[in-house]
Design an enzyme around this catalytic site. Structure first.
Site, PDB file in Angstrom:
ATOM      1  N   ASN A   1      14.394 -31.187  42.852  1.00 25.41           N
ATOM      2  CA  ASN A   1      15.321 -30.598  43.831  1.00 25.41           C
ATOM      3  C   ASN A   1      15.347 -29.087  43.663  1.00 25.41           C
ATOM      4  O   ASN A   1      15.213 -28.577  42.552  1.00 25.41           O
ATOM      5  CB  ASN A   1      16.736 -31.164  43.640  1.00 25.41           C
ATOM      6  CG  ASN A   1      17.622 -30.914  44.846  1.00 25.41           C
ATOM      7  OD1 ASN A   1      17.219 -31.210  45.973  1.00 25.41           O
ATOM      8  ND2 ASN A   1      18.796 -30.356  44.641  1.00 25.41           N
TER       9      ASN A   1
ATOM     10  N   CYS B   1      33.114 -55.036  67.673  1.00 32.02           N
ATOM     11  CA  CYS B   1      32.540 -56.387  67.567  1.00 32.02           C
ATOM     12  C   CYS B   1      31.296 -56.413  66.689  1.00 32.02           C
ATOM     13  O   CYS B   1      30.774 -57.490  66.384  1.00 32.02           O
ATOM     14  CB  CYS B   1      32.235 -56.958  68.946  1.00 32.02           C
ATOM     15  SG  CYS B   1      30.802 -56.215  69.761  1.00 32.02           S
TER      16      CYS B   1
ATOM     17  N   ARG C   1      23.520 -28.969  53.523  1.00 30.16           N
ATOM     18  CA  ARG C   1      24.226 -27.961  52.744  1.00 30.16           C
ATOM     19  C   ARG C   1      23.321 -26.837  52.255  1.00 30.16           C
ATOM     20  O   ARG C   1      23.757 -25.958  51.531  1.00 30.16           O
ATOM     21  CB  ARG C   1      24.906 -28.618  51.534  1.00 30.16           C
ATOM     22  CG  ARG C   1      25.934 -29.652  51.934  1.00 30.16           C
ATOM     23  CD  ARG C   1      26.546 -30.313  50.705  1.00 30.16           C
ATOM     24  NE  ARG C   1      27.551 -31.290  51.081  1.00 30.16           N
ATOM     25  CZ  ARG C   1      27.297 -32.554  51.406  1.00 30.16           C
ATOM     26  NH1 ARG C   1      26.064 -33.002  51.406  1.00 30.16           N
ATOM     27  NH2 ARG C   1      28.264 -33.376  51.735  1.00 30.16           N
TER      28      ARG C   1
ATOM     29  N   CYS D   1      30.628 -50.055  74.068  1.00 28.91           N
ATOM     30  CA  CYS D   1      29.873 -51.275  73.777  1.00 28.91           C
ATOM     31  C   CYS D   1      29.706 -52.096  75.060  1.00 28.91           C
ATOM     32  O   CYS D   1      30.663 -52.303  75.810  1.00 28.91           O
ATOM     33  CB  CYS D   1      30.623 -52.097  72.724  1.00 28.91           C
ATOM     34  SG  CYS D   1      29.962 -53.756  72.473  1.00 28.91           S
TER      35      CYS D   1
ATOM     36  N   HIS E   1      22.249 -45.102  53.881  1.00 31.68           N
ATOM     37  CA  HIS E   1      23.166 -44.521  54.853  1.00 31.68           C
ATOM     38  C   HIS E   1      22.822 -44.929  56.285  1.00 31.68           C
ATOM     39  O   HIS E   1      23.232 -44.280  57.233  1.00 31.68           O
ATOM     40  CB  HIS E   1      23.204 -42.988  54.691  1.00 31.68           C
ATOM     41  CG  HIS E   1      23.793 -42.554  53.382  1.00 31.68           C
ATOM     42  ND1 HIS E   1      23.732 -41.264  52.908  1.00 31.68           N
ATOM     43  CD2 HIS E   1      24.467 -43.249  52.423  1.00 31.68           C
ATOM     44  CE1 HIS E   1      24.335 -41.185  51.729  1.00 31.68           C
ATOM     45  NE2 HIS E   1      24.779 -42.380  51.401  1.00 31.68           N
TER      46      HIS E   1
HETATM   47 ZN    ZN Z   1      31.556 -54.436  70.897  1.00 31.45          ZN
END
Ligand code: ZN
Length: 266
Positions: A235, A147, A50, A169, A136
């Site tokens: 920050n 799965c 951002r 997958c 995260h």
């Molecule tokens: Zn899978």
């Protein structure tokens, strides 16, 4: 709350004592919790989201790539996400002075590094993996949404390079994604519980390079402050938690974090 806006070129005269005396909040600290956001990795060439040059500032549509519902629903979003992963700057990024200073701090003071970043740079800087909580997730893993099978991202990217634009997958054929938390996905409850404990048990919470607008990560600052810890926010821009902070620092992260880490270790 004390706001520090000193910049190297701010034209103010600082006397040496002011520059070298450790701030009072560094004294007697034995347990540190650090919360890092995208701002700590911009010096390593990984754009934030951002900021003025942020990924989503430049391309607002890119935020869809990180939205779970869109990712599941729309194969075009997935194909774009895989291309973005192929060219992600994390593959070649190197830790910067702030990552290295925090890794060193973790070697001398009990430190938890709670990160919102997925770039693995804290570990690459030498921070013990068991002391880094990746709230995260990580881009270095791939996971199946059906799965739950987890594999290396490198293998999935090999398949993309070989021509599969949305590789399924290998076990069940389900949708594959990076092992990161997208918007709309819950955080891993065990990881969040460990981070909350670290925040509640520290003397000092250092929030570095986070806009502190993404929850529940940001609220760890309130957990720490409510438990009596000093909260220091480093920050560039104001955050919703500044009013809770012992000190807010706006100096460049790459300059200020090595200094703070040395003061805490010393
Ligand atoms: Zn899978």
């Amino acid at each position: 709350m004390r706001l520090t806006t000193a910049q190297p070129d701010d034209g103010l005269v600082h006397d040496d004592a002011e520059l070298s005396a450790p701030p009072a909040w560094t004294r007697g600290v034995t347990r540190v919790a650090v919360l890092t956001g995208a701002g700590i990795s911009t010096d390593s060439g990984i754009p934030d989201f951002r900021g003025p040059n942020g990924l989503w500032t430049r391309d607002p549509a890119a935020e869809r790539l990180s939205t779970y519902g869109e990712y599941l629903r729309d194969a075009a979003v997935r194909r774009r996400a895989w291309q973005a992963r192929l060219s992600h700057p994390a593959w070649s990024a190197r830790p910067n002075a702030a990552h290295l200073a925090l890794a060193e701090l973790a070697g001398s003071v009990a430190t938890w590094i709670i990160t919102q970043n997925i770039d693995g740079l804290h570990q690459r800087a030498g921070a013990p993996a068991e002391r880094v909580l990746e709230l995260h997730g990580t881009i270095f893993g791939a996971v199946c949404v059906s799965c739950g099978d987890r594999t290396d991202m490198a293998g999935a990217l090999e398949r993309v390079r070989a021509g599969e634009d949305d590789p399924p997958c290998g076990l069940c054929g389900g949708i594959l994604k990076s092992a990161t938390i997208m918007f709309g996905q819950p955080l891993d409850p065990a990881g969040l519980a460990r981070a909350t404990r670290a925040a509640a048990d520290c003397d000092l919470m250092l929030a570095i390079g986070s806009t502190l607008i993404v929850e529940p990560a940001a609220s760890l600052c309130a957990v720490a402050a409510d438990a009596g810890a000093r909260l220091v926010i480093v920050n560039r821009d104001p955050t919703p938690y500044d009013a809770l902070a012992t000190e807010v620092i706006r100096e460049p992260i790459g300059t200020v974090i090595p200094r703070i880490a040395a003061q805490l270790a010393g």
